[in-house]
Design an enzyme around this catalytic site. Structure first.
Site, PDB file in Angstrom:
ATOM      1  N   TYR A  42       0.477   0.961 -12.331  1.00 31.25           N
ATOM      2  CA  TYR A  42      -0.203   1.267 -11.012  1.00 31.25           C
ATOM      3  C   TYR A  42      -0.071   2.678 -10.996  1.00 31.25           C
ATOM      4  O   TYR A  42       0.091   3.687 -10.685  1.00 31.25           O
ATOM      5  CB  TYR A  42       0.005   0.398  -9.986  1.00 31.25           C
ATOM      6  CG  TYR A  42       0.104   0.515  -8.705  1.00 31.25           C
ATOM      7  CD1 TYR A  42      -1.652   0.185  -8.470  1.00 31.25           C
ATOM      8  CD2 TYR A  42       0.913   0.915  -7.895  1.00 31.25           C
ATOM      9  CE1 TYR A  42      -1.885   0.699  -6.940  1.00 31.25           C
ATOM     10  CE2 TYR A  42       0.545   1.517  -6.681  1.00 31.25           C
ATOM     11  CZ  TYR A  42      -1.058   1.473  -6.337  1.00 31.25           C
ATOM     12  OH  TYR A  42      -1.231   1.327  -5.017  1.00 31.25           O
ATOM     13  N   VAL A  75       4.724  -8.412   2.909  1.00 34.21           N
ATOM     14  CA  VAL A  75       4.182  -8.071   4.846  1.00 34.21           C
ATOM     15  C   VAL A  75       3.451 -10.012   5.086  1.00 34.21           C
ATOM     16  O   VAL A  75       3.063 -10.911   5.738  1.00 34.21           O
ATOM     17  CB  VAL A  75       3.189  -7.658   5.254  1.00 34.21           C
ATOM     18  CG1 VAL A  75       2.499  -7.557   6.830  1.00 34.21           C
ATOM     19  CG2 VAL A  75       4.135  -6.014   5.574  1.00 34.21           C
TER      20      VAL A  75
HETATM   21  P1  NAD Z   1      -7.445  -4.066  -1.964  1.00 31.44           P
HETATM   22  O1  NAD Z   1      -6.421  -4.991  -3.613  1.00 31.44           O
HETATM   23  O2  NAD Z   1      -7.446  -5.093  -0.720  1.00 31.44           O
HETATM   24  O3  NAD Z   1      -8.254  -3.110  -2.074  1.00 31.44           O
HETATM   25  C1  NAD Z   1      -8.665  -3.037  -3.529  1.00 31.44           C
HETATM   26  C2  NAD Z   1     -10.204  -2.574  -3.622  1.00 31.44           C
HETATM   27  O4  NAD Z   1     -10.508  -2.648  -4.883  1.00 31.44           O
HETATM   28  C3  NAD Z   1     -10.954  -4.059  -3.382  1.00 31.44           C
HETATM   29  O5  NAD Z   1     -11.760  -4.918  -3.402  1.00 31.44           O
HETATM   30  C4  NAD Z   1     -11.256  -4.163  -5.290  1.00 31.44           C
HETATM   31  O6  NAD Z   1     -11.877  -5.247  -5.662  1.00 31.44           O
HETATM   32  C5  NAD Z   1     -11.856  -2.771  -5.462  1.00 31.44           C
HETATM   33  N1  NAD Z   1     -11.424  -3.025  -7.302  1.00 31.44           N
HETATM   34  C6  NAD Z   1      -9.958  -2.998  -7.885  1.00 31.44           C
HETATM   35  N2  NAD Z   1     -10.301  -2.031  -9.533  1.00 31.44           N
HETATM   36  C7  NAD Z   1     -12.418  -1.957  -9.157  1.00 31.44           C
HETATM   37  C8  NAD Z   1     -12.702  -1.492 -10.012  1.00 31.44           C
HETATM   38  N3  NAD Z   1     -12.076  -1.707 -11.218  1.00 31.44           N
HETATM   39  N4  NAD Z   1     -14.296  -1.177  -9.627  1.00 31.44           N
HETATM   40  C9  NAD Z   1     -14.891  -1.463  -7.594  1.00 31.44           C
HETATM   41  N5  NAD Z   1     -14.042  -1.829  -7.773  1.00 31.44           N
HETATM   42  C10 NAD Z   1     -12.361  -1.853  -7.903  1.00 31.44           C
HETATM   43  O7  NAD Z   1      -5.829  -2.766  -1.620  1.00 31.44           O
HETATM   44  P2  NAD Z   1      -5.589  -2.125  -0.561  1.00 31.44           P
HETATM   45  O8  NAD Z   1      -4.859  -2.022   0.371  1.00 31.44           O
HETATM   46  O9  NAD Z   1      -7.138  -2.184   0.839  1.00 31.44           O
HETATM   47  O10 NAD Z   1      -5.821  -0.778  -1.328  1.00 31.44           O
HETATM   48  C11 NAD Z   1      -6.854   0.485  -1.486  1.00 31.44           C
HETATM   49  C12 NAD Z   1      -5.979   1.605  -1.889  1.00 31.44           C
HETATM   50  O11 NAD Z   1      -5.562   2.496  -1.388  1.00 31.44           O
HETATM   51  C13 NAD Z   1      -6.237   1.212  -3.681  1.00 31.44           C
HETATM   52  O12 NAD Z   1      -6.409   2.344  -4.248  1.00 31.44           O
HETATM   53  C14 NAD Z   1      -3.838   1.454  -2.999  1.00 31.44           C
HETATM   54  O13 NAD Z   1      -3.382   2.342  -4.435  1.00 31.44           O
HETATM   55  C15 NAD Z   1      -3.883   2.102  -2.212  1.00 31.44           C
HETATM   56  N6  NAD Z   1      -3.080   2.082  -1.288  1.00 31.44           N
HETATM   57  C16 NAD Z   1      -2.455   1.251  -0.365  1.00 31.44           C
HETATM   58  C17 NAD Z   1      -1.133   0.828  -0.054  1.00 31.44           C
HETATM   59  C18 NAD Z   1      -1.066  -0.366   0.631  1.00 31.44           C
HETATM   60  O14 NAD Z   1      -0.565  -0.237   0.999  1.00 31.44           O
HETATM   61  N7  NAD Z   1      -2.247  -1.417   1.595  1.00 31.44           N
HETATM   62  C19 NAD Z   1      -0.144   1.454  -0.191  1.00 31.44           C
HETATM   63  C20 NAD Z   1      -0.839   3.137  -1.306  1.00 31.44           C
HETATM   64  C21 NAD Z   1      -1.878   3.587  -1.722  1.00 31.44           C
HETATM   65  N1  UDP Z   2       9.300  -8.868  -1.833  1.00 34.31           N
HETATM   66  C1  UDP Z   2      10.017  -9.905  -1.067  1.00 34.31           C
HETATM   67  N2  UDP Z   2       9.361 -11.062  -1.036  1.00 34.31           N
HETATM   68  C2  UDP Z   2       8.352 -11.034  -0.975  1.00 34.31           C
HETATM   69  C3  UDP Z   2       7.342  -9.947  -1.395  1.00 34.31           C
HETATM   70  C4  UDP Z   2       8.024  -9.207  -1.794  1.00 34.31           C
HETATM   71  O1  UDP Z   2      10.832  -9.535  -0.838  1.00 34.31           O
HETATM   72  O2  UDP Z   2       7.917 -12.331  -1.286  1.00 34.31           O
HETATM   73  C5  UDP Z   2       9.919  -7.260  -1.528  1.00 34.31           C
HETATM   74  C6  UDP Z   2       9.445  -6.499  -2.655  1.00 34.31           C
HETATM   75  O3  UDP Z   2      10.430  -6.788  -3.879  1.00 34.31           O
HETATM   76  C7  UDP Z   2       9.800  -5.555  -2.149  1.00 34.31           C
HETATM   77  C8  UDP Z   2       9.411  -4.908  -1.163  1.00 34.31           C
HETATM   78  O4  UDP Z   2       9.554  -6.348  -0.203  1.00 34.31           O
HETATM   79  O5  UDP Z   2      11.377  -4.415  -2.309  1.00 34.31           O
HETATM   80  C9  UDP Z   2       7.918  -4.438  -1.140  1.00 34.31           C
HETATM   81  O6  UDP Z   2       7.077  -5.651  -2.064  1.00 34.31           O
HETATM   82  P1  UDP Z   2       5.754  -5.393  -1.950  1.00 34.31           P
HETATM   83  O7  UDP Z   2       5.156  -5.788  -2.856  1.00 34.31           O
HETATM   84  O8  UDP Z   2       4.995  -4.836  -0.286  1.00 34.31           O
HETATM   85  O9  UDP Z   2       4.951  -3.697  -2.695  1.00 34.31           O
HETATM   86  P2  UDP Z   2       5.589  -2.274  -3.127  1.00 34.31           P
HETATM   87  O10 UDP Z   2       7.143  -3.354  -3.743  1.00 34.31           O
HETATM   88  O11 UDP Z   2       5.025  -1.912  -4.070  1.00 34.31           O
HETATM   89  O12 UDP Z   2       5.959  -1.617  -2.204  1.00 34.31           O
END
Ligand code: NAD
Ligand code: UDP
Length: 315
Positions: free
Chosen positions: A144, A187
């Site tokens: 990732y 969350v």
């Molecule tokens: P999510 O998993 O809910 O959404 C991702 C979407 O992409 C899904 O609908 C999935 O089906 C689609 N997808 C995955 N692989 C695909 C492919 N090969 N072709 C077409 N569609 C595909 O996640 P999200 O939280 O909504 O995240 C959306 C974007 O924001 C992602 O790129 C993620 O990396 C980025 N992002 C999210 C967070 C967060 O905290 N939610 C933080 C940083 C970055």
């Molecule tokens: N985490 C946790 N319990 C859970 C899921 C996640 O303590 O059931 C912790 C995880 O180890 C990380 C933080 O929560 O330190 C955020 O995790 P998440 O997977 O939401 O996002 P990311 O690590 O990608 O920020």
């Protein structure tokens, strides 16, 4: 009215973005392969004449006449992106190449949903955009982190080499309604566990920190970024600087749900970042004084209400 392509449009963030851009009067093409996205996130838009859903995988090229592209396709939860790590890299890297190629061909503006994960386990705190990060190239999160880092590189190279109109935002942990209850992020895990009266799973000692942003604040920052003039390309951090330990988050969730759940401790996954907090000065300066409005308590209350409905038949 613009014609806008949203990859990953059936996911948590992407489906909110579809709603917002439709409500502003745009035409939206939502492209998704449903790996982590869900039909129910977008089904309320299927009868809207300005909305089109395309089931497609971004690792293969896609062609459409559009003015703007938001590139969100990529699983975001560690559990899901580690399920098929090779596919995760392909989605980030080949997805970026295919969407940048499309942007180049039709002269569209393209925004990349990058991530705070490009900073890895940061040694500078809070993280400004100038920080190059501390990322393991060979760990279980690397598919990732490095995929997203390579996508940023591709965006910059298409911009320098082919004048593609790019925007890069680095999103910090975002939560809200339409997260998948079982996608494994902290969350959603804590809220679902609290609502079901199950043990709350703290990984490690729970003293690691994250800064949680409510989805509406992200959408505001993201759409403001797309509207900036072509000289503003980023990267720009979009996140809420209020930082919490996972123990603090668990306590808040227990208080707000009135749950009797107990905390249990499980091993910390490898390479789990110890701290994370955005420096958002750049977003404030360049995005018309953008700052997050929704603080954790208020956002959690809305999210708890959503999950309560989602899992009501499971309790
Ligand atoms: P999510 O998993 O809910 O959404 C991702 C979407 O992409 C899904 O609908 C999935 O089906 C689609 N997808 C995955 N692989 C695909 C492919 N090969 N072709 C077409 N569609 C595909 O996640 P999200 O939280 O909504 O995240 C959306 C974007 O924001 C992602 O790129 C993620 O990396 C980025 N992002 C999210 C967070 C967060 O905290 N939610 C933080 C940083 C970055
Ligand atoms: N985490 C946790 N319990 C859970 C899921 C996640 O303590 O059931 C912790 C995880 O180890 C990380 C933080 O929560 O330190 C955020 O995790 P998440 O997977 O939401 O996002 P990311 O690590 O990608 O920020």
């Amino acid at each position: 009215m613009s014609r806008i392509l949203i990859t990953g449009g059936a996911g948590f963030i992407g489906s909110h973005l579809c709603d917002r851009l439709l409500s502003e009067g745009n035409e939206v093409i939502c492209l998704d392969n449903f790996f982590t996205g869900r039909r129910k996130n977008i089904e309320h838009n299927l009868s809207n004449n300005n909305f089109e859903f395309v089931r497609h995988d971004v690792t293969t090229p896609y062609l459409a006449e559009v003015d703007e592209i938001y590139n969100l396709a990529c699983p975001a939860s560690p559990v899901h992106y580690q399920y098929n790590p090779i596919k995760t890299v392909k989605t980030s890297v080949m997805g970026a190449i295919n969407m940048l190629g499309l942007a180049k061909r039709v002269k569209a503006k393209i925004l990349q949903a990058s991530t705070s994960e490009v900073y890895g386990d940061p040694s500078i705190h809070p993280q400004p955009e100038e920080y190059w990060g501390n990322v393991n190239t060979i760990g279980i999160r690397s598919c990732y982190d490095e995929g997203k880092r390579c996508a940023e590189t591709l965006f910059m190279d298409y911009h320098r080499q082919n004048n593609v109109r790019i925007k890069i935002i680095r999103i910090f942990n975002t939560y809200g309604p339409r997260m998948d209850p079982y996608d494994g992020r902290v969350v959603s895990n804590f809220i679902v566990q609290a609502l079901k009266g199950q043990d709350i799973t703290i990984f490690g000692n729970g003293l690691q920190t994250r800064s949680f942003q409510y989805v509406d604040d992200l959408l505001e920052g993201m759409t403001r970024m797309m509207k900036t003039d072509d000289s503003i390309i980023g990267p720009i951090n979009i996140g809420n600087p209020n930082e919490f330990t996972m123990l603090e988050l668990a306590t808040k969730v227990i208080d707000l749900t009135g749950s009797k759940s107990k905390l249990i401790y499980q091993p910390l996954p490898s390479d789990d970042p110890k701290q994370r907090q955005p420096n958002i000065n750049r977003a404030y300066d360049l995005l018309d004084k953008w700052t997050p409005n929704v603080q954790l308590n208020e956002g959690l209350i809305k999210t708890i209400k959503y999950f309560d409905e989602e899992i009501r038949f499971e309790k």
